[in-house]
Design an enzyme around this catalytic site. Structure first.
Site, short mmCIF file in Angstrom:
data_model
loop_
_atom_site.label_atom_id
_atom_site.label_comp_id
_atom_site.label_asym_id
_atom_site.label_seq_id
_atom_site.Cartn_x
_atom_site.Cartn_y
_atom_site.Cartn_z
CE LYS A 45 10.47 -1.97 -7.93
NZ LYS A 45 11.05 -2.97 -8.83
CB CYS A 66 -0.93 0.10 1.21
SG CYS A 66 -2.04 -1.29 1.35
CG ASN A 80 2.26 0.47 4.05
OD1 ASN A 80 3.41 0.85 3.97
ND2 ASN A 80 1.91 -0.75 3.72
N GLY A 81 0.13 -1.54 6.22
CA GLY A 81 0.64 -2.51 7.18
C GLY A 81 -0.45 -3.44 7.67
CD GLU A 119 8.76 -10.43 -11.60
OE1 GLU A 119 8.27 -10.22 -10.49
OE2 GLU A 119 9.94 -10.16 -11.86
CE LYS A 142 12.28 -9.64 -13.38
NZ LYS A 142 13.21 -9.46 -12.29
CD1 TRP A 184 -0.71 -5.92 -3.77
CD2 TRP A 184 -0.45 -6.61 -1.67
NE1 TRP A 184 -0.30 -7.23 -3.80
CE2 TRP A 184 -0.13 -7.68 -2.52
CE3 TRP A 184 -0.35 -6.82 -0.30
CZ2 TRP A 184 0.27 -8.93 -2.06
CZ3 TRP A 184 0.05 -8.06 0.17
CH2 TRP A 184 0.35 -9.10 -0.71
NE ARG A 231 4.45 1.71 -0.50
CZ ARG A 231 5.51 1.31 0.18
NH1 ARG A 231 6.71 1.45 -0.34
NH2 ARG A 231 5.39 0.76 1.37
CG HIS A 291 19.64 -35.59 -12.03
ND1 HIS A 291 20.05 -36.85 -11.66
CD2 HIS A 291 20.75 -34.92 -12.42
CE1 HIS A 291 21.37 -36.92 -11.80
NE2 HIS A 291 21.80 -35.78 -12.27
CD GLU A 303 15.95 -11.78 -11.97
OE1 GLU A 303 15.53 -12.40 -10.98
OE2 GLU A 303 15.54 -10.64 -12.27
C1 F6R Z 1 11.02 -9.43 -9.07
C2 F6R Z 1 11.00 -8.53 -7.94
C3 F6R Z 1 10.86 -9.12 -6.58
C4 F6R Z 1 11.80 -8.40 -5.60
C5 F6R Z 1 11.55 -8.91 -4.18
C6 F6R Z 1 12.49 -8.25 -3.17
O1 F6R Z 1 11.16 -8.76 -10.28
O2 F6R Z 1 11.08 -7.35 -8.10
O3 F6R Z 1 11.11 -10.48 -6.59
O4 F6R Z 1 13.11 -8.61 -5.99
O5 F6R Z 1 10.23 -8.66 -3.80
O6 F6R Z 1 12.28 -6.88 -3.11
P1 F6R Z 1 13.37 -5.92 -2.50
O7 F6R Z 1 14.57 -6.00 -3.38
O8 F6R Z 1 12.74 -4.57 -2.50
O9 F6R Z 1 13.68 -6.43 -1.12
#
Ligand code: F6R
Length: 616
Positions: free
Chosen positions: A611, A2, A102-103, A495, A492, A76, A27, A511, A488
């Site tokens: 994010k 949020c 937020n929380g 997501e 990507k 969120w 957020r 395996h 990674e």
């Molecule tokens: C993927 C992504 C997330 C963050 C994860 C950690 O593209 O952005 O997997 O890497 O939520 O977030 P931070 O780096 O802010 O601790």
């Protein structure tokens, strides 16, 4: 998660709040709302809508809300579905106050029962409305601070709040515990927000709140107090260096693409400020930290998601450079596993936002066990940056796209530098030779130009994506330094395209995953020439060819052999194996981006994600 904002001053509050929320939408974006007090009558108006901010903007179109004070929220969902009645701001049942939050309030259900028994009605399923009604219960006109602090003292959990009261139109009241809150200082006006990007259109002067502090924000002054002692707290403002244009799209269709293209600059900046006369220097690591670093016996990287993948690469980098035992853990595991950590351990927390709840908890756990804690963080002044014993900022600028790109490259670059730095100060121990260090430094300096070259593959990647974007599953394989990049690349793709993708160490293919391979299965193999396991990767590639898998290879420029084997090939410049993931990450990011665009996905705000994950 949020995003929350607040404004008090002479401007019309609502447009300021909406603009702030635009910067915080990363957020969370399942509903949004604003509350403000009318400039003359001080009537409290709350407007909220389900869905993204654009829906709220449509709702507000044509409405004149003349106001000098207000609060805003982009949500969120945690407690209660993403519906309009659960959207913030929430007011108490008598509509005297409004709050954004937020929380999570952990003891909300107990307090809710108590209030329901006293006949207080509720309109939502949220924990936030419990806070609103509790403040409302204690509130007497003119005594918002007393009611607010009394209520907050009863709440358990992690939260940031901004509150307004219709009888007290001269103040915003804010509180922080664990979740971020920063106050922006203007002239005759003040702001508050979950992060600095929402403040940048108005001011660069910011004051970061610490846990268990509340602040009374008036248009011409800000007072911060400790909740425990009720005494005033003095805190100097910080000047935020980020530029507002860094937080806008600058002509790119998506933030993600813009951020991919910013990577040469990001890496250039990191190197410029950290390499001096052939030596690596981290100004933020003082003598005391350096002394402790010289004596550490074990290292742990702790992080989530993409940052975890950076930790995995870091594992290989540090072990090669300093021959210390290294472990890379996911924060949510580390925090609960009673990790074996003591004062000889270095725990490195990697985080873009500096607010990720599990990483913050892992940091606190490591500190409790007396480890030296070092945070590699992007957001200046964030909670993890402030709480760790030492911090190295990645200075990648604001990352708005939910899928992390430039922050990842920045993390890898900083970790590479840190690994060499540790070798520098660990003279006398085992590790790479002076010659190897020198060679790595000269290859590091070449990276920005090499990233630019790697970005020139965009068209080739677009063509490949056009052929493959309808495929349902993708397999990513890599070894050594490029195994984490297989994870990674798959993350990507998952997501932002919602296609299934799986990352695997190539040696494990036999395996299990090999069973997936047939003529319809795309397999992305990361195979840079400098890798110690290049030949092993080639064998895996032959095995995929023998089963007619659709082979997409990421290799080194002029690798003719690999070019012949692959159906599609993305080439990156040659560099040391240790630095190769910094280059091979580029086509992986670009491929995911192109597939997402072709599938018409919401690239910058993919479903269900946010994010900054500030809840467990
Ligand atoms: C993927 C992504 C997330 C963050 C994860 C950690 O593209 O952005 O997997 O890497 O939520 O977030 P931070 O780096 O802010 O601790």
């Amino acid at each position: 998660m949020c995003g929350i904002v607040g404004y008090i001053g002479e401007r019309d509050a609502v447009p300021v709040l909406i603009k702030g929320l635009e910067h915080l939408e990363y957020r969370g974006y399942d509903s949004a709302g604003v509350a403000c007090l009318h400039r003359d009558s001080c009537d409290l108006t709350v407007v909220k809508e389900k869905g993204k901010l654009i829906k709220l903007r449509e709702r507000l179109r044509g409405r004149i809300l003349s106001s000098h004070i207000g609060i805003g929220h982009t949500r969120w969902a945690t407690h209660g579905e993403p519906e309009k009645h659960n959207a913030h701001p929430h007011s108490d049942s008598a509509n005297q106050i409004a709050i954004v939050h937020n929380g999570i309030i952990e003891n909300y259900s107990q307090i809710k029962t108590e209030l329901l028994n006293q006949g207080v009605p509720f309109r939502s399923q949220t924990d936030t409305e419990v806070a609103a009604n509790l403040i409302g219960k204690y509130y007497q006109s003119g005594h918002l601070v007393e009611a607010f602090t009394k209520a907050v003292a009863r709440l358990e959990g992690f939260f940031a709040f901004v509150v307004i009261a219709k009888d007290e139109p001269d103040k915003l009241l804010v509180f922080k515990r664990s979740n971020p809150l920063v106050i922006g200082l203007g002239k005759g006006e003040n702001f508050v927000a979950s992060d600095v990007s929402a403040l940048l259109p108005y001011t660069r002067q910011a004051v970061f709140m610490e846990d268990d502090e509340y602040a009374i924000i008036r248009k011409d002054r800000v007072e911060i107090y400790s909740l425990k002692t009720r005494r005033p707290v003095k805190r100097r403002p910080i000047t935020i260096e980020w530029d507002i244009s860094q937080a806008a799209k600058s002509g790119y269709p998506h933030f993600m693409l813009k951020e991919i293209y910013e990577q040469p600059e990001v890496v250039r900046n990191i190197l410029k400020s950290r390499i001096h006369r052939g030596k690596i220097v981290f100004d933020s690591l003082d003598k005391k930290v350096e002394r402790r670093l010289k004596n550490i016996e074990r290292v742990h990287f702790v992080s989530c998601g993409t940052a975890y993948h950076a930790g995995l690469v870091g594992n290989y980098m540090l072990e090669e450079c300093v021959r210390l035992p290294v472990n890379a853990a996911v924060s949510s595991e580390f925090r609960y596993e009673d990790p074996i950590v003591d004062d000889k351990d270095l725990v490195i927390l990697i985080t873009q936002s500096g607010e990720t709840a599990d990483t913050l908890a892992a940091l606190r756990e490591a500190k409790k066990k007396k480890a030296l804690t070092l945070a590699i963080v992007n957001v200046v002044g964030s909670t993890i940056a402030r709480e760790a014993d030492a911090v190295i900022y990645t200075h990648a600028g604001p990352e708005i796209g939910v899928a992390s790109t430039k922050a990842y490259l920045a993390q890898l670059t900083v970790i590479a530098l840190f690994s060499i730095y540790l070798r520098q100060i660990h003279r006398g121990r085992k590790g790479i030779s002076a010659g190897k260090m020198k060679s790595l430094l000269s290859q590091l300096v070449r990276l920005p130009a090499q990233i630019e070259r790697a970005l020139k593959q965009e068209e080739i990647i677009t063509n490949c994506a056009k052929h493959l974007f309808r495929k349902q599953t993708f397999l990513y394989l890599g070894r050594g330094y490029n195994f984490p990049n297989a994870l990674e690349g798959a993350l990507k793709l998952k997501e932002i395209t919602y296609s299934h993708a799986h990352g695997y160490p190539a040696g494990e293919m036999k395996h299990g995953p090999i069973a997936l391979i047939d003529k319809n299965q795309p397999v992305i193999c990361i195979c840079p020439k400098a890798s110690a396991t290049y030949d092993k990767m080639l064998s895996n590639i032959e095995e995929i060819r023998a089963r007619k898998g659709i082979l997409i290879c990421i290799g080194t420029e002029r690798d003719k052999h690999l070019t012949k084997l692959a159906k599609y090939i993305f080439l990156v410049p040659d560099t040391a194996a240790m630095l190769s993931p910094i280059l091979t990450a580029i086509p992986l990011q670009m491929f995911a981006y192109k597939v997402a665009v072709l599938k018409k996905r919401d690239v910058d705000q993919p479903r269900n994600l946010a994010k900054s994950v500030t809840v467990e």
